[in-house]
Structure formats: C-alpha cells, structure tokens
Design a protein around this motif. Sequence first.
Motif, PDB file in Angstrom:
ATOM      1  N   THR A   1      57.624 -12.751 107.428  1.00 56.99           N
ATOM      2  CA  THR A   1      58.358 -13.797 106.568  1.00 56.99           C
ATOM      3  C   THR A   1      59.025 -12.805 105.692  1.00 56.99           C
ATOM      4  O   THR A   1      60.108 -13.021 105.213  1.00 56.99           O
ATOM      5  CB  THR A   1      57.636 -14.787 106.043  1.00 56.99           C
ATOM      6  OG1 THR A   1      57.051 -15.675 107.155  1.00 56.99           O
ATOM      7  CG2 THR A   1      58.456 -15.799 105.086  1.00 56.99           C
TER       8      THR A   1
ATOM      9  N   SER B   1      66.333 -10.184 110.286  1.00 56.38           N
ATOM     10  CA  SER B   1      67.127 -11.097 110.739  1.00 56.38           C
ATOM     11  C   SER B   1      68.628 -10.615 110.665  1.00 56.38           C
ATOM     12  O   SER B   1      69.416 -10.941 111.393  1.00 56.38           O
ATOM     13  CB  SER B   1      66.883 -12.207 110.217  1.00 56.38           C
ATOM     14  OG  SER B   1      67.192 -12.394 108.901  1.00 56.38           O
TER      15      SER B   1
ATOM     16  N   LEU C   1      68.443 -21.018 109.247  1.00 56.89           N
ATOM     17  CA  LEU C   1      69.085 -19.387 109.286  1.00 56.89           C
ATOM     18  C   LEU C   1      70.343 -19.625 110.580  1.00 56.89           C
ATOM     19  O   LEU C   1      71.424 -19.313 110.314  1.00 56.89           O
ATOM     20  CB  LEU C   1      68.057 -18.591 110.121  1.00 56.89           C
ATOM     21  CG  LEU C   1      68.401 -17.287 110.232  1.00 56.89           C
ATOM     22  CD1 LEU C   1      68.910 -16.525 108.605  1.00 56.89           C
ATOM     23  CD2 LEU C   1      67.217 -16.243 110.448  1.00 56.89           C
TER      24      LEU C   1
ATOM     25  N   CYS D   1      63.040 -14.833 114.480  1.00 52.39           N
ATOM     26  CA  CYS D   1      62.373 -15.655 113.260  1.00 52.39           C
ATOM     27  C   CYS D   1      60.835 -15.241 112.874  1.00 52.39           C
ATOM     28  O   CYS D   1      60.246 -14.749 114.023  1.00 52.39           O
ATOM     29  CB  CYS D   1      62.504 -17.214 113.335  1.00 52.39           C
ATOM     30  SG  CYS D   1      64.078 -17.676 113.433  1.00 52.39           S
TER      31      CYS D   1
ATOM     32  N   VAL E   1      62.385 -22.081 109.673  1.00 57.26           N
ATOM     33  CA  VAL E   1      63.264 -21.001 109.512  1.00 57.26           C
ATOM     34  C   VAL E   1      64.433 -21.035 110.599  1.00 57.26           C
ATOM     35  O   VAL E   1      65.651 -20.750 110.113  1.00 57.26           O
ATOM     36  CB  VAL E   1      62.493 -19.802 109.494  1.00 57.26           C
ATOM     37  CG1 VAL E   1      63.368 -18.472 109.436  1.00 57.26           C
ATOM     38  CG2 VAL E   1      61.494 -19.612 108.816  1.00 57.26           C
ATOM     39  N   GLY E   2      64.440 -21.342 111.618  1.00 55.32           N
ATOM     40  CA  GLY E   2      65.206 -21.147 112.789  1.00 55.32           C
ATOM     41  C   GLY E   2      66.540 -22.073 112.494  1.00 55.32           C
ATOM     42  O   GLY E   2      67.875 -21.737 112.520  1.00 55.32           O
TER      43      GLY E   2
ATOM     44  N   ALA F   1      57.700 -18.421 117.219  1.00 55.73           N
ATOM     45  CA  ALA F   1      58.681 -18.193 116.223  1.00 55.73           C
ATOM     46  C   ALA F   1      58.692 -19.659 115.331  1.00 55.73           C
ATOM     47  O   ALA F   1      58.502 -20.635 115.975  1.00 55.73           O
ATOM     48  CB  ALA F   1      59.955 -17.925 116.884  1.00 55.73           C
ATOM     49  N   ASN F   2      58.977 -19.629 114.242  1.00 57.07           N
ATOM     50  CA  ASN F   2      59.002 -20.642 113.184  1.00 57.07           C
ATOM     51  C   ASN F   2      60.454 -21.269 113.545  1.00 57.07           C
ATOM     52  O   ASN F   2      61.473 -21.150 112.800  1.00 57.07           O
ATOM     53  CB  ASN F   2      59.044 -19.924 111.743  1.00 57.07           C
ATOM     54  CG  ASN F   2      58.607 -21.392 110.896  1.00 57.07           C
ATOM     55  OD1 ASN F   2      59.082 -22.766 111.203  1.00 57.07           O
ATOM     56  ND2 ASN F   2      58.085 -21.255 109.999  1.00 57.07           N
ATOM     57  N   THR F   3      60.687 -21.788 114.591  1.00 56.93           N
ATOM     58  CA  THR F   3      61.987 -22.406 115.187  1.00 56.93           C
ATOM     59  C   THR F   3      62.656 -23.622 114.161  1.00 56.93           C
ATOM     60  O   THR F   3      63.866 -23.710 114.134  1.00 56.93           O
ATOM     61  CB  THR F   3      62.018 -22.671 116.558  1.00 56.93           C
ATOM     62  OG1 THR F   3      61.060 -23.838 116.727  1.00 56.93           O
ATOM     63  CG2 THR F   3      61.481 -21.631 117.593  1.00 56.93           C
TER      64      THR F   3
ATOM     65  N   THR G   1      66.765 -16.730 117.156  1.00 60.39           N
ATOM     66  CA  THR G   1      65.691 -17.421 117.022  1.00 60.39           C
ATOM     67  C   THR G   1      64.359 -16.865 117.299  1.00 60.39           C
ATOM     68  O   THR G   1      63.330 -17.152 116.846  1.00 60.39           O
ATOM     69  CB  THR G   1      65.778 -18.670 117.979  1.00 60.39           C
ATOM     70  OG1 THR G   1      67.070 -19.497 117.684  1.00 60.39           O
ATOM     71  CG2 THR G   1      64.766 -19.444 118.046  1.00 60.39           C
TER      72      THR G   1
ATOM     73  N   ALA H   1      61.879 -10.471 107.335  1.00 63.06           N
ATOM     74  CA  ALA H   1      62.887 -11.219 108.008  1.00 63.06           C
ATOM     75  C   ALA H   1      64.168 -11.019 107.236  1.00 63.06           C
ATOM     76  O   ALA H   1      65.245 -11.360 107.863  1.00 63.06           O
ATOM     77  CB  ALA H   1      62.391 -12.460 108.268  1.00 63.06           C
TER      78      ALA H   1
END
Length: 322
Positions: A301, A308, A115, A273, A111-112, A106-108, A270, A304
């Motif tokens: 992406t 999300s 977000l 993501c 993005v995380g 995940a793009n923690t 998370t 999301a």
Amino acid sequence: MPLEILSIVLPVFILIGIGYIAARVGLVSQTIGEALGQFVFVIAIPALIFKTLSVVEFGDENPWALWATYFCGVAVTWVLASLLIRKGFKREARAGVVGGVSAAFANTVMVGLPLVSTVYGDEGLVPLLIIISVHMPVMTVVISVMMERAAALDGISTPPPLGEMILKIARNLATNPIIIALVCALIWRLSGLSFTPILNDVLSRISSTALPVALLSLGMSMVPYGIRGNILPGLLLSCLKIGVMPAIVFLIGAYVMHLPPLWTAVATLTAACPTGVNAYIFANQYGTGHAMSANSITLTTITAVITSGIWVAIVEAWRVAG
C-alpha cells in the motif's frame, strides 16, 4: 515516471494517507473507520457496481480471455509465493497458503475501483468489473479449500466433509454484498428495465461517495497493521505482488490472449493493486502468517503510489507504440 501520470494516481493514495493519519493521531476513532468501511462494503460499492453493470455496454469482447489472463497471473504468483514461504523459509503448509494469498490477492475493490476509475474513467470500469464479478467467488473457494487442506497437512484439523465445505462457501457468497449487487445487476439487465430519474439520482448520489470514502476507510484500517517481525518474507511477497504479478498479467494479456489494449491496461493495473486485507483476515483465522501478511499489506500500500504509476507508464507506452 512522467509527472502527469503521478498527478493522476497520487490523489488516490493521498486520500488513503489522510485516512491513515486521521486514525493514527486520534482525529477520528478506529470505530469510525470500521463504520465507514462497512458502509462502503455493504452499501456504497454495491450501489456503484449495480448502477454501472446494469447499464454499461460490454461490446463483443470475450470475458473468458480476460479472466484467463488475470487468473493465470494469480496462479503463477500464488505458486511462487507458496514455494518461497514453504521451501525458502521452511514454514508450515498454512503459512504457505497465507503467503500465496498475500502475493496474489489484489485489493480490487477498495483500491482497484478508485484507481482504475481515476486513470481510465468509466470505460475502464468495464473490464475491472468483469474481473471483480468472479474474483471474490473464485478466490473465496480456492482459499477456503487450500486452507482446509493445509490445516490437515499441518495436523491441526481434519478436512470437513465436502458437502459441508461447499455449503459454508455458498452461504458466505450468498450473503456477500458485492456478490448480491452483481447478481441483481445481471437480473436487471435481463429484465430490460431502465432506471427512473429518481432511482438513477439516488444511485448516483450513493455511488459518488463510494470511491473517496473507500480510500479514506482503507487508510483508517491500515493503522493496526504496520510493519512487524519477519520483514524479509513480507518484503519478498510484496515484490511478487506489485512486480511479478502485474508483469505476468501484462505479458499474457498483450502477447498471448491479445486483449484489447484498454483491457490489458486495466488487468495489469488491477494486478498491481496492493495486497487486500483478506490476507490478514485468513492469517488470523488460521493462526499463522500474521506478520508477513500485515507487512505485505502495509508495504504494497505504501509503495503502490509509485509502482502503480510505473505500471500505468509502462502500459501507456506500450499502447502508444502499438
């Protein structure tokens, strides 16, 4: 999805979209996007992590339960993705590893952090930063070992000596700005020192740029990826990433580990993501899986903004019902 939840998560992805459009139409050059990304990764995000972790109160909660929750989701999703690519699409071992990374990494950070901060505020950053504190080291070690083993299975290289591999991984981690920020924050906490007004002001000013600039630079970096061939593997890996992985994390956190509701919500969000760009970096490094990793990054992406929001709605309904 309730409109109020969409209104919370939408600005995060609008910023990504602005960055993408700006780079796509040539309003800014790709080199500017790369420079902004480097600023975020080397300066802004480490400053935010250092400032937050140095003073935040963690309470009495057990981080091991949180780590177990999240990485169980990573492990199960990785195995499913690898089996899908190797058995379902008859690909080589290296492609199986790339599939696992594409579905479970995940793009923690890019993005995380924005977000979770937008949805749950500074309180939500506590469990997220606990995840981030081990996410990079654990994933770096696992990916490096699995890739070297896969390359050996595919007959393109022989595994390096264990000591050499460990030294290489340790060197990469020791020079990673996020790892350095985490270590510095730990040392600062142990020292008992407090921020002076000037230091606090400087860190606050830098930290305030981290999240919006991270999103803009991420959008700019998306231009080279796009949708390529091998769409079906990328689509299936994307479903694992934004559908299966957060579901596993939510179920384990809520009903097995019995994490605090906020921690379960943050871990789930998370996990939901998009795929991190690291998937493509490893695919490029080992010469396989470029299309499916790029497709996973792009598709997760793009979708999301909806997925999300759906996961926020699910965990918030669960929290209210509980």
